[in-house]
Scaffold this active site. Structure first.
Site, PDB file in Angstrom:
ATOM      1  N   GLU A 304       0.840  -1.207   0.000  1.00 46.84           N
ATOM      2  CA  GLU A 304       0.000   0.000   0.000  1.00 46.84           C
ATOM      3  C   GLU A 304       0.873   1.255   0.000  1.00 46.84           C
ATOM      4  OE1 GLU A 304      -2.873  -0.807  -0.773  1.00 46.84           O
ATOM      5  OE2 GLU A 304      -2.857  -2.874  -0.078  1.00 46.84           O
ATOM      6  N   GLU A 326      -1.439  -2.558 -10.158  1.00 47.88           N
ATOM      7  CA  GLU A 326      -1.363  -3.718  -9.264  1.00 47.88           C
ATOM      8  C   GLU A 326      -0.209  -4.664  -9.598  1.00 47.88           C
ATOM      9  OE1 GLU A 326      -2.608  -3.677  -6.556  1.00 47.88           O
ATOM     10  OE2 GLU A 326      -4.215  -2.193  -6.768  1.00 47.88           O
TER      11      GLU A 326
HETATM   12 ZN   LIG Z   1      -2.714  -2.847  -4.689  1.00 48.93          ZN
END
Ligand SMILES: [Zn+2]
Length: 879
Positions: A304, A326
């Site tokens: 994060e 991602e």
């Molecule tokens: Zn992520």
């Protein structure tokens, strides 16, 4: 309830830019758990000034509209149209200020998207499309703007009021109320918005960035958890330092918040400067969290944090590009963990995860490229393919370009796109341009789904002293795509002699080359390499470090595998050789069992394991990985028609055989590792615990195991040892298991996070009775169907990690699970859809099970008002 009424398919090719810039967004929240009032003011400016009046399209869901004003004129019913989740304001002038007031109801929000209640506090989850449940706004990632947020609430009920950015002002109001204002100077899309309001306790530290910015780090938790934040804080500081050292990236605000909640659909969320975490990835104390939990926290805190640049500063143009942030950020967190712990062990964990979770996805109804071309419900595309395979593809850039070439590409990517919403093509272009190379063929990885299969054959010519290696690649057709093309595969290779020495790799026609490990680039469907001056038929060490995410087929002899297990310097190849040998042995016995023959223990396997266990030099964590038998799911993947009970029985048989055959070695290791030393968090201590507990799991198959496990529970000072011992007792159906479970329950009954482990231990127990146990446990006071962690721990674990229970031949597991999907759907469609995916691979089972699973899928699909989330999963599975 979240409904995508139309079930419309959204296509990537239909992307069009939003015609307006949103110059700024002002939000004012009057916070209440039952009802919250949201005032929004947004400045719209047409991108194309000459266009004349134009419609403004906004998104909203479950909002109670109070008023709508355009340039201070109150809009009447004829001035706008609401259609499903869209509100269209007709013919707005080129410069328009829109003011809205809506009411929302957080306490009634069980879908956990938008603003909702968790315990005593309120918080938000906006990715992917939760902001539309807070207020009307163009809820799409390419609309980025600056936010000013004022939160107003009762001071005693909500003493802490947080949003993104820096706190700019605060004050008191009459009637014991107060307000706080926040300003985020960095333009961001709505999915990164967050607010938190409630009575939370705080752990604080700070980090000074390389350029001297002092950043205050604050972790907010419920008061009873204050003593469980140390590891998360340490991980955050390590992540901030690591991103500076490795990627030259610094943090950009004066404060960084982490909030832990027990009610969260995902792992964690990277909202700008206000990360919201599933408490599972924050809270840890040695007696409450396992080593795996500690590693998970480090990885997710890092993940994060790293999003601040890869995701927040540069974000996605549309949700089809999800892997842009991602895949890249998972790659970054994998590298972070590898640098913090053992690189080899981390790498093996990543590869195992990819094989167990992503390869089956490619082989099922949800197959999609890392950049999908279409979806119905974007929440269904937060997949292993987008994340884990996405990261594997980023790793291939890294392998092809090297660390310095990759970092040059990253620098150019940020230089070009900071503050923008971009696509995977922009990332690829930055990598190309920074390295002055073409990645045109490599780009196929973004559009092609499926796991490539590489068949390797070889020939040794003793007279010519040449060794010919032929690679043939093909990708099987997938449910979404029939035509496949060859892909670019980085192919790291070594050749070993029978004695285990690596040979110099000189290709035909090359001048002397002394390198013993080489990176070759496979691009064609069939490629041949001829190596010269090879003194003996070598053992090929293929795709070292798993240099491409492919299935590798080479007909290794047992002797060759033994050589690799014993000598290969590449940890992945060594581990993989041990996995192959074990998998072959188990599948052979599975076949014998199916043929009505008695199962036999493979003496070569015992000898190979003896060799591994006798290696005094190796990292204990690597030894633990090497002697862990392949998972039942991985074995199932190797079969044409999955033999659920056969795999379980054969794996158990081999495990028992190894345990008995190597009992002394396991016992010696166990005794040496179980040295009574007090708990330590170090990587070495974790490695020792992992080997100790694998040894214990084997010893539990022998006479001595039960007593060892019972004593381990008694003297344990940490959750890793406690849990391993209890799980072991449950697995062998020991009479001690019930006592251990009830002691555990008594001790932790009020600790929701630890009780998840108690549910998992029982849900994972193999056998036909577990379904009844799981059903009973749903009545336990610590269980709640509204809490995603509980659902995952009990229902998810049963369906996904307990093959003999879920796939019971009488269909009881299927029926139970389908009932849960139906029960969950109106409560939390995202979680219901995740659960429904347990049926995805129904076609791989025998006729009897196929019929039963299909019937349950049909039963789910016939439910009235089924959410778009579940409809998409079930419809694809049935197609
Ligand atoms: Zn992520």
């Amino acid at each position: 309830m979240k409904q995508n009424e139309a079930g419309d398919v959204i296509y990537r090719k239909n992307y069009t830019a939003y015609p307006w810039n949103v110059k700024h967004l002002d939000l004012h929240f009057d916070i209440g758990a039952e009802t919250t009032t949201v005032h929004a003011q947004m400045e719209f400016q047409q991108k194309n000034d000459d266009h004349g009046p134009q419609d403004i399209v906004l998104n909203g869901s479950d909002l109670q509209l109070v008023s709508l004003k355009l340039n201070d004129r109150i809009l009447g019913k004829d001035d706008y149209i609401v259609d499903g989740e869209q509100l269209t304001i007709r013919d707005a002038p080129a410069k328009s200020v829109l003011k809205t007031e809506v009411l929302i109801h957080p306490a009634a929000n069980t879908a956990l998207e938008g603003l909702y209640l968790s315990g005593e506090f309120l918080l938000t989850q906006c990715e992917a499309q939760g902001f539309r449940k807070i207020t009307w706004f163009p809820d799409r990632p390419d609309v980025m703007t600056t936010y000013r947020v004022t939160l107003e609430a009762d001071k005693s009920e909500f003493p802490v009021l947080l949003s993104n950015g820096n706190e700019t002002n605060r004050g008191d109001l009459p009637d014991q109320r107060h307000w706080v204002s926040w300003e985020d100077p960095f333009p961001k899309p709505a999915y990164l918005f967050a607010l938190v309001a409630g009575d939370l306790a705080l752990v604080q530290d700070h980090f000074t960035t390389r350029s001297g910015r002092v950043v205050t780090l604050k972790i907010y938790v419920e008061a009873e958890n204050l003593d469980r934040c140390e590891h998360a804080m340490e991980s955050l500081i390590n992540a901030m330092r690591w991103d500076e050292d490795r990627f030259d990236l610094e943090y950009d605000l004066d404060v960084y918040h982490i909030i832990a909640t027990n009610d969260f659909n995902m792992g964690a969320m990277e909202n700008k400067s206000l990360n919201i975490f599933n408490s599972k990835y924050v809270l840890a104390r040695p007696d409450t969290a396992t080593d795996v939990d500690y590693q998970g926290i480090e990885g997710v805190i890092g993940h994060e944090y790293f999003h601040n640049w890869t995701g927040n500063r540069v974000t996605c143009q549309d949700w089809f590009q999800l892997t842009l942030k991602e895949g890249l950020t998972v790659f970054r967190d994998e590298e972070f963990s590898a640098d913090m712990q053992s690189r080899a062990v981390k790498r093996i964990q990543v590869i195992r995860d990819l094989r167990i979770r992503q390869f089956p996805e490619d082989d099922g109804p949800m197959a999609h490229p890392i950049r999908p071309d279409q979806y119905v419900e974007i929440n269904n595309f937060y997949t292993a393919t987008v994340y884990q395979k996405g990261a594997a593809i980023i790793r291939m850039y890294h392998t092809l370009l090297g660390e310095s070439g990759f970092q040059k590409g990253m620098k150019l990517y940020f230089a070009r796109h900071d503050g923008q919403a971009v696509s995977c093509d922009d990332f690829l272009a930055a990598m190309e341009d920074a390295n002055n190379t073409s990645l045109e063929r490599f780009a196929r990885w973004y559009s092609q789904s499926g796991t490539p299969q590489v068949t390797v054959t070889d020939h040794y010519d003793a007279t010519a002293r040449t060794y010919t290696l032929t690679l043939e690649q093909s990708t099987p057709r997938t449910s979404d795509q029939l035509e496949k093309q060859p892909l670019v595969l980085p192919f790291e290779l070594a050749l070993l002699t029978a004695a285990g020495d690596e040979l110099p790799l000189q290709l035909e026609g090359e001048a002397g080359n002394a390198a013993t490990s080489r990176l070759l680039i496979v691009e064609d469907a069939r490629q041949e390499y001829i190596f010269t001056n090879i003194p003996e038929a070598p053992v090929p060490s293929l795709f070292r470090d798993f240099s491409a995410p492919v299935k590798i087929y080479y007909d290794y002899s047992k002797q060759q595998l033994a050589t690799l297990i014993k000598h290969d310097s590449d940890a992945y190849v060594r581990w993989d050789a041990a996995q192959r040998m074990s998998a072959n042995a188990i599948l052979e016995q599975c076949q014998r069992r199916a043929d009505g023959l008695v199962m036999q223990l493979d003496a070569d396997l015992v000898e190979a394991f003896r060799g591994v266990l006798s290696d005094q030099q190796a990292d204990p964590a690597l030894l633990a990985e090497a002697i862990t038998l392949p998972d039942e799911d991985y074995l199932a993947d190797q079969m044409k028609v999955v033999d659920v009970d056969g795999i379980h029985a054969a794996r158990l048989f081999i495990r028992k055989g190894l345990a008995v055959g190597l009992e002394t070695l396991f016992a010696d290791h166990y005794a040496g590792l179980n040295d009574g030393a007090a708990y330590q968090k170090s990587a070495l201590a974790m490695a020792r615990r992992s080997l100790k507990n694998i040894c214990l799991s084997y010893l539990l198959e022998t006479e001595s195991g039960e007593a060892l496990a019972t004593s381990q529970i008694q003297f344990s000072d940490n959750m890793t040892d406690t849990l391993a011992a209890i799980r072991g007792l449950i697995f062998i159906d020991s009479t001690q298991a019930d006592t251990a479970l009830s002691d555990f329950e008594r001790k932790w009954i009020d600790d929701t996070l630890v009780m998840d482990k108690w549910f998992i231990m029982q849900a994972i127990k193999p056998g036909l009775n577990t379904v009844n146990k799981v059903r009973d446990l749903m009545q336990h006071p610590a269980f709640s169907i509204k809490n995603p962690n509980k659902v995952r721990a009990l229902i998810g674990v049963f369906a996904m990690l307990n093959p003999t229970g879920f796939h019971a031949a009488d269909g009881s597991g299927y029926k139970f699970h389908a009932d849960r999907v139906i029960e969950l759907d109106p409560i939390n469609p995202q979680i219901a859809a995740r659960m429904a995916a347990a049926f995805n691979r129904w076609k791989r089972y025998d006729e009897g099970r196929k019929v039963l699973m299909k019937a349950e899928l049909q039963r789910i699909s016939s439910v009235a008002m089924l959410s778009g989330d579940v409809t998409e999963i079930v419809a694809k599975a049935l197609r």
